[in-house]
Motif scaffolding. Structure first.
Motif, mmCIF file in Angstrom:
data_model
loop_
_atom_site.group_PDB
_atom_site.id
_atom_site.type_symbol
_atom_site.label_atom_id
_atom_site.label_comp_id
_atom_site.label_asym_id
_atom_site.label_seq_id
_atom_site.Cartn_x
_atom_site.Cartn_y
_atom_site.Cartn_z
ATOM 1 N N ILE A 91 9.524 -6.439 1.885
ATOM 2 C CA ILE A 91 8.756 -7.239 2.834
ATOM 3 C C ILE A 91 9.624 -7.631 4.025
ATOM 4 C CG2 ILE A 91 7.390 -9.327 3.141
ATOM 5 C CD1 ILE A 91 6.143 -7.305 1.204
ATOM 6 N N VAL A 92 10.850 -8.057 3.738
ATOM 7 C CA VAL A 92 11.765 -8.475 4.802
ATOM 8 C C VAL A 92 12.033 -7.315 5.761
ATOM 9 C CG1 VAL A 92 14.102 -9.281 5.317
ATOM 10 C CG2 VAL A 92 12.837 -10.263 3.401
ATOM 11 N N GLY A 93 12.238 -6.128 5.220
ATOM 12 C CA GLY A 93 12.469 -4.958 6.057
ATOM 13 C C GLY A 93 11.297 -4.683 6.979
ATOM 14 N N ALA A 94 10.074 -4.838 6.462
ATOM 15 C CA ALA A 94 8.881 -4.599 7.280
ATOM 16 C C ALA A 94 8.780 -5.608 8.413
ATOM 17 C CB ALA A 94 7.633 -4.659 6.408
ATOM 18 N N VAL A 154 0.843 -1.205 0.000
ATOM 19 C CA VAL A 154 0.000 0.000 0.000
ATOM 20 C C VAL A 154 0.874 1.248 0.000
ATOM 21 C CG1 VAL A 154 -1.697 1.328 1.301
ATOM 22 C CG2 VAL A 154 -1.926 -1.152 1.144
ATOM 23 N N ILE A 155 1.866 1.286 0.871
ATOM 24 C CA ILE A 155 2.733 2.468 0.964
ATOM 25 C C ILE A 155 3.609 2.598 -0.267
ATOM 26 C CG2 ILE A 155 4.579 3.557 2.306
ATOM 27 C CD1 ILE A 155 3.433 2.279 4.798
ATOM 28 N N VAL A 166 7.990 1.604 7.959
ATOM 29 C CA VAL A 166 8.902 2.741 7.869
ATOM 30 C C VAL A 166 10.235 2.415 8.531
ATOM 31 C CG1 VAL A 166 9.263 5.154 8.528
ATOM 32 C CG2 VAL A 166 7.014 4.395 7.737
ATOM 33 N N ILE A 167 10.187 1.795 9.703
ATOM 34 C CA ILE A 167 11.423 1.403 10.385
ATOM 35 C C ILE A 167 12.214 0.429 9.524
ATOM 36 C CG2 ILE A 167 12.331 0.121 12.374
ATOM 37 C CD1 ILE A 167 10.041 1.339 14.013
ATOM 38 N N PHE A 183 12.402 9.069 14.041
ATOM 39 C CA PHE A 183 13.818 8.910 13.685
ATOM 40 C C PHE A 183 13.968 8.148 12.371
ATOM 41 C CE2 PHE A 183 17.713 6.343 13.829
ATOM 42 C CZ PHE A 183 18.666 7.361 13.889
ATOM 43 N N ALA A 184 13.154 7.104 12.176
ATOM 44 C CA ALA A 184 13.240 6.316 10.943
ATOM 45 C C ALA A 184 12.866 7.155 9.723
ATOM 46 C CB ALA A 184 12.331 5.092 11.045
ATOM 47 N N VAL A 185 11.825 7.984 9.853
ATOM 48 C CA VAL A 185 11.428 8.860 8.737
ATOM 49 C C VAL A 185 12.513 9.889 8.462
ATOM 50 C CG1 VAL A 185 9.750 10.566 7.974
ATOM 51 C CG2 VAL A 185 8.977 8.518 9.177
ATOM 52 N N TRP A 186 13.064 10.464 9.521
ATOM 53 C CA TRP A 186 14.153 11.429 9.346
ATOM 54 C C TRP A 186 15.348 10.791 8.643
ATOM 55 C CZ3 TRP A 186 19.087 11.128 11.540
ATOM 56 C CH2 TRP A 186 19.907 12.246 11.336
ATOM 57 N N LEU A 187 15.666 9.555 9.024
ATOM 58 C CA LEU A 187 16.784 8.848 8.414
ATOM 59 C C LEU A 187 16.525 8.614 6.929
ATOM 60 C CD1 LEU A 187 19.507 7.478 9.136
ATOM 61 C CD2 LEU A 187 18.226 5.353 9.427
#
Length: 397
Positions: free
Chosen positions: A345-348, A78-79, A332-333, A382-386
């Motif tokens: 997918i793995v990251g999520a 979706v994202i 996002v993280i 922090f994750a979005v900023w990164l």
């Protein structure tokens, strides 16, 4: 001679630096960073609380993670397509209530309950996808409305009561464990698949003239992931075996990774999120693909609902609350960009593990619940900023 030696030394240093950059460029640095973050979180809580790293608690942790991970798998698509789904938490509650009603009040067999719940999730996802894709209503508004409507529908159909689950076969979905021998077989299959995947990837890149990663790098990655698999299985086997919900996560992760990376549908979804105008000019059916993304999200929400309702042995009107934010945060993280076009997918799933580890660790330490929200919110920002910072660096800004 001294000047020439210095020049050669500088050139060697530069070449080594370029080689290092090249090496890092070939690796999914974000994924490895998140794995390291999980290990550090576990070590920290392990030092602060003796029970955190026990096999029993880690088994419970992975079981708790399964619902967020399943939701995050659907949320990634979706994202990536450039949208958002705020309704998955309420959809988990509603479809869980439907499952409990069919099982308890209507006395339906488990197979019929599973099928009916999946159909409800699919249809509600299709409805939202149709409104977004074909009626051009922003996904934020559609899913925000869905979040409220589904929660209200849950209260209505359950009469705001808790519905318990008495069917033992249905209860197994979220509470069963696989035999220890099965875990060892799964580990062997997973490691064999990693070897096969590495070998075919190298052959494919060589066939089409692409640059091939160094053999030592591939072997290092293979050893790293093989050790993780072996340790995971041994720890789970030291308690009761691999929890059944984790198998759902693994199978769905494999299926949706294949869907995202190896199919035309997946490539089109990434293309839509990367540049919708270019995707339209390329002849991609944007409306259909967008609707299907929400269909898959609704379907996965109903699967998560089955796992959650089974694990809790009941359906309540508060089930699934705030789960949509956990799923978005996990994506996002894990490296999914909120502007669309990139994410894995793995990251999520790793992001879901980070979120669940924080919840579990802080609960064991007896910290009040508000600290969990503060910690997760801080990590999300922090994750979005990164992500934004890294994109600016790549753009040279």
């Amino acid at each position: 001679m001294e000047m020439q030696a210095k020049i050669e030394t500088n050139e060697n240093t530069i070449s080594k630096g370029n080689a290092l950059k090249h090496l890092l460029g070939k690796m999914d640095v974000r994924a490895y960073t998140m794995v390291a973050a999980v290990i550090l979180i576990w070590l920290l809580f392990g030092m602060l609380n003796d029970t955190f790293l026990t096999a029993r608690n880690l088994s419970n942790l992975f079981t708790q993670m399964s619902v967020t991970a399943i939701l995050a798998i659907g949320m990634v698509l979706v994202i990536v397509s450039g949208h958002i789904d705020l309704s998955v938490g309420s959809l988990v509650g509603l479809t869980g209530g439907v499952a409990a009603i069919m099982s308890n009040w209507m006395g339906m067999p488990t197979s019929a309950v599973i099928l009916g719940t999946l159909i409800v999730g699919l249809l509600l996802g299709m409805l939202q996808g149709w409104l977004v894709a074909y009626q051009a209503i922003p996904a934020f508004i559609v899913t925000l409305g869905g979040m409220m409507a589904f929660r209200g529908a849950l209260m209505g159909i359950t009469k705001s009561t808790t519905i318990s689950i008495s069917d033992p076969s249905f209860a197994l979905l979220g509470n069963a464990y696989f035999a220890k021998g099965f875990g060892l077989i799964m580990a062997a299959i997973a490691i064999a698949f990693l070897i096969y995947s590495m070998w075919t990837n190298r052959k494919s890149r060589q066939k089409y003239g692409f640059e091939i990663p160094s053999f030592s790098l591939d072997i290092g990655k293979l050893v790293f992931f093989s050790l993780l698999i072996i340790v995971f299985v041994l720890v789970m086997n030291s308690y009761k075996g691999i929890p059944f919900p984790i198998i759902f996560v693994i199978l769905l992760a494999i299926l949706f990774t294949f869907l995202a990376k190896k199919t035309r549908f997946g490539r089109h979804v990434y293309a839509i999120g990367g540049n919708v105008d270019a995707a339209r000019l390329s002849g991609i059916n944007i409306r259909w693909k967008t609707m299907m993304v929400f269909v898959l999200s609704g379907l996965l929400a109903s699967i998560a609902a089955l796992v959650l309702t089974s694990r809790l042995s009941s359906a309540t009107i508060t089930a699934g609350q705030m789960y949509e934010l956990d799923a978005i945060a996990a994506c996002v993280i894990g490296g999914t960009s909120l502007i669309g076009g990139s994410g894995t997918i793995v990251g999520a799933i790793i992001g879901a593990l980070v979120m669940t580890s924080l919840d579990n660790g802080m609960s064991l330490m007896g910290l009040e619940s508000f600290w969990q929200y503060v910690a997760k919110g801080t990590i999300l920002v922090f994750a979005v900023w990164l992500d934004i910072t890294s994109r600016r660096k790549k753009a040279g800004k």
